[in-house]
Design a protein around this motif. Sequence first.
Motif, mmCIF file in Angstrom:
data_model
loop_
_atom_site.group_PDB
_atom_site.id
_atom_site.type_symbol
_atom_site.label_atom_id
_atom_site.label_comp_id
_atom_site.label_asym_id
_atom_site.label_seq_id
_atom_site.Cartn_x
_atom_site.Cartn_y
_atom_site.Cartn_z
ATOM 1 N N PHE A 31 0.821 -1.199 0.000
ATOM 2 C CA PHE A 31 0.000 0.000 0.000
ATOM 3 C C PHE A 31 0.863 1.260 0.000
ATOM 4 N N ASN A 32 0.246 2.325 -0.493
ATOM 5 C CA ASN A 32 0.833 3.652 -0.408
ATOM 6 C C ASN A 32 0.205 4.364 0.790
ATOM 7 N N TRP A 33 1.026 4.695 1.797
ATOM 8 C CA TRP A 33 0.510 5.232 3.049
ATOM 9 C C TRP A 33 0.526 6.754 3.082
ATOM 10 N N MET A 34 0.659 7.392 1.933
ATOM 11 C CA MET A 34 0.594 8.853 1.889
ATOM 12 C C MET A 34 -0.858 9.314 1.912
ATOM 13 N N GLU A 35 -1.102 10.495 2.495
ATOM 14 C CA GLU A 35 -2.449 11.070 2.546
ATOM 15 C C GLU A 35 -2.745 11.777 1.220
ATOM 16 N N HIS A 133 -11.421 38.933 18.021
ATOM 17 C CA HIS A 133 -10.469 37.845 17.756
ATOM 18 C C HIS A 133 -10.298 37.697 16.240
ATOM 19 N N TYR A 134 -9.151 38.105 15.750
ATOM 20 C CA TYR A 134 -8.893 37.957 14.324
ATOM 21 C C TYR A 134 -8.568 36.491 14.010
ATOM 22 N N TRP A 135 -8.905 36.070 12.807
ATOM 23 C CA TRP A 135 -8.742 34.666 12.422
ATOM 24 C C TRP A 135 -7.273 34.329 12.215
ATOM 25 N N ASP A 136 -6.828 33.230 12.796
ATOM 26 C CA ASP A 136 -5.433 32.813 12.704
ATOM 27 C C ASP A 136 -5.303 31.333 12.363
ATOM 28 N N ASP A 137 -6.241 30.822 11.569
ATOM 29 C CA ASP A 137 -6.225 29.455 11.045
ATOM 30 C C ASP A 137 -6.476 28.431 12.157
ATOM 31 N N TYR A 138 -6.548 27.161 11.759
ATOM 32 C CA TYR A 138 -6.773 26.078 12.699
ATOM 33 C C TYR A 138 -5.547 25.903 13.603
ATOM 34 N N SER A 139 -5.795 25.462 14.825
ATOM 35 C CA SER A 139 -4.719 25.070 15.729
ATOM 36 C C SER A 139 -4.496 23.563 15.604
ATOM 37 N N GLN A 140 -3.452 23.065 16.234
ATOM 38 C CA GLN A 140 -3.157 21.633 16.127
ATOM 39 C C GLN A 140 -2.401 21.157 17.357
ATOM 40 N N GLN A 141 -2.544 19.855 17.620
ATOM 41 C CA GLN A 141 -1.800 19.226 18.694
ATOM 42 C C GLN A 141 -1.450 17.807 18.250
ATOM 43 N N ILE A 142 -0.333 17.303 18.750
ATOM 44 C CA ILE A 142 0.147 15.971 18.382
ATOM 45 C C ILE A 142 -0.357 14.967 19.405
ATOM 46 N N ASP A 143 -0.938 13.867 18.911
ATOM 47 C CA ASP A 143 -1.452 12.818 19.786
ATOM 48 C C ASP A 143 -1.519 11.531 18.981
ATOM 49 N N THR A 144 -1.613 10.414 19.671
ATOM 50 C CA THR A 144 -1.714 9.111 19.004
ATOM 51 C C THR A 144 -3.145 8.616 18.918
ATOM 52 N N PHE A 145 -4.089 9.423 19.393
ATOM 53 C CA PHE A 145 -5.462 8.941 19.498
ATOM 54 C C PHE A 145 -6.404 10.134 19.513
ATOM 55 N N ALA A 146 -7.590 9.974 18.912
ATOM 56 C CA ALA A 146 -8.622 11.018 18.968
ATOM 57 C C ALA A 146 -9.986 10.342 18.942
ATOM 58 N N ASP A 162 -13.517 6.305 17.950
ATOM 59 C CA ASP A 162 -12.065 6.349 18.086
ATOM 60 C C ASP A 162 -11.390 6.307 16.717
ATOM 61 N N PHE A 163 -10.400 7.196 16.524
ATOM 62 C CA PHE A 163 -9.620 7.233 15.292
ATOM 63 C C PHE A 163 -8.144 7.277 15.650
ATOM 64 N N LYS A 164 -7.346 6.595 14.821
ATOM 65 C CA LYS A 164 -5.899 6.594 14.978
ATOM 66 C C LYS A 164 -5.258 6.756 13.605
ATOM 67 N N TYR A 165 -4.042 7.255 13.605
ATOM 68 C CA TYR A 165 -3.283 7.388 12.360
ATOM 69 C C TYR A 165 -2.308 6.228 12.255
ATOM 70 N N LEU A 166 -2.439 5.455 11.190
ATOM 71 C CA LEU A 166 -1.584 4.295 10.947
ATOM 72 C C LEU A 166 -0.624 4.584 9.797
ATOM 73 N N TYR A 167 0.606 4.163 9.960
ATOM 74 C CA TYR A 167 1.606 4.268 8.902
ATOM 75 C C TYR A 167 2.303 2.923 8.800
ATOM 76 N N TYR A 168 2.145 2.271 7.648
ATOM 77 C CA TYR A 168 2.598 0.886 7.481
ATOM 78 C C TYR A 168 1.983 -0.018 8.547
ATOM 79 N N GLY A 169 0.732 0.273 8.893
ATOM 80 C CA GLY A 169 0.006 -0.556 9.842
ATOM 81 C C GLY A 169 0.313 -0.297 11.291
ATOM 82 N N GLU A 170 1.211 0.630 11.605
ATOM 83 C CA GLU A 170 1.590 0.924 12.977
ATOM 84 C C GLU A 170 1.030 2.284 13.393
#
Length: 429
Positions: A31-35, A133-146, A162-170
Motif C-alpha cells: 500500500f501507499n501510506w501517503m495522505e 479575535h482575528y482569524w489565525d487558522d486552525y490550531s493543532q496538537q500531536i497525539d496518538t489517538f482522537a 475512536d480514530f488513529k493514524y496508521l503508517y505501514y500498519g503501525e
Amino acid sequence: MNDRRPFIIFGVGALLLLLFFLFIRQGGRRFNWMETYQEDSREPYGTMVIYDLLEDYFPGEEWTKIEQPLGKGLTDTVPVGNYVFIGEAVYLDSASLSQLLRFVERGGNAFISSKTVPYDLMFEVYYQACNDHYWDDYSQQIDTFASLNVAHPDLADSLGFDFKYLYYGEVQPYDWHYIDSMYFCDEAYSMVELGAYQGTGGEAYINFAKMPLGEGNFYLHTTPLAFTNIQLLDELGLTYSEQVFSHLEDGPIYWDAYSATSERVGRRRNQAAGFGEDSRPSQGPLQYILSQPSLRWAWYLILALGLLYFLFRAKRQQRVIPVLEANTNTSLAFIATIGRLYFLQNDHRKLSLQKVRLFRNYIRERYHLTISPEEESFVPKLAARSEVAEQLLQKIVLMSKNITGSSFVSEKTMVEFHQTLDRFYKTCK
C-alpha cells in the motif's frame, strides 16, 4: 574505451543492486501510506469509499464531480445543493471564492473538511462576526489517538468514535487539528459548534462547526483523516461519517476534485494573505511519481545513478557563487492594491477594518502583545515598549473598537484613523 570500463561495470552493478532492493521492498509493501485524499484511490488514505457512500447518503440526488475551477464548475446557473471538499487544503482563487460565496448565499451548503482553511474565505464569512479575535487558522496538537463525536444529542455517541493514524500498519503520532474556542462568540451569525474530539488527555477540542451565510451555511471540519478509506473499514467510522453528513440538506452533490492542494501550500498562502492569483501549485508528473511506490523508487534510482556519474566525472572546480537578490517585501504592494480597491468602491469600513487588522498584527509581531479591550494594562504596556504617548494609543484603541463595532464608517473617520496610525508608525521605537 578501456579507461571507462570500470565505471560502466560499477554503474551496471549499482543498477542491478538497486533494482534487486526495489523488488524486495515492493514484495513486502502493498500500500501507499501517503495522505492523497483522491476520490479514485483505493489506498489507505484515499477517499474512494466516502465518494461512493455519499451517493447512498443522498439517494436519487444529482451527482457532479467538479474537475475545473469553481468559477466555471459551480456557476450561478446550477441548482443549489451541497458542495463537498475533502483534502489537506483547498485552493480558491478570487473567481472561485466569489462563486462559492454566491452559491452558499443562494441557499447552498459548503462542506469543507481540511487541515487549513483559506484566509480569504474566512475574512468574508467570519471577520465581522467576532471582531475581538482575528482569524489565525486552525490550531493543532500531536497525539496518538482522537475520539471524535458530534454535538447533536440525537446523533452523539456516549463513547465517541475512536480514530488513529496508521503508517505501514503501525500507530503513529499525528497532528490533530481543531478550531480554537475563542472564535465561538455570543454575537449573532458567529460559528456554531457541531462536533469535537478528545485526545489522550481527555480535553475536548472543536473540530466541526457551522457558519451561516445568506440563505446557506458553511460546514468546517478539521479532520479529513476521518473520511479516508482505512477509517471507513470500521463500522464506527461509517457511523461517524453518516452522522456528520446528516447535517447537510437534500439536494445535488458537487464533489470538488480540482481545488486540492497540500497543507503546507495552504498555510503558506494564508500567511501571505493570498498574494497573487496564479500561485496554485502544479499537479505535475513529479507529484504523481512520488505518490506511487514503484515510480518513487525508480525516481530515486535515477537520482542515485546521476549522483554516481557526477561523483566520478565532475572536475574539482569551484563554481562561481551567484549573487542572490535581496528578498522583496510584497506586503506594501498588497496593501496598496487592497486600499485602492476599497477606496474606489467607497467601502471605507472594509478599508478601515483592514488597517485595524494590520495594526494588530504589527503590535503582535513587533511587541508580542495582543489587543484586548477588557485589559486595562494593555495601553501602558504598549506605551512602555513603543515609547509612544499613552494619549495617542488610547485614541487608536478607541477608534479601532468603534470601527469594528459599527456597520458604517465615514470617509472623514477613515482619514482621521489613517493619520492617527501614521503618527504611531512614525514615532514608535
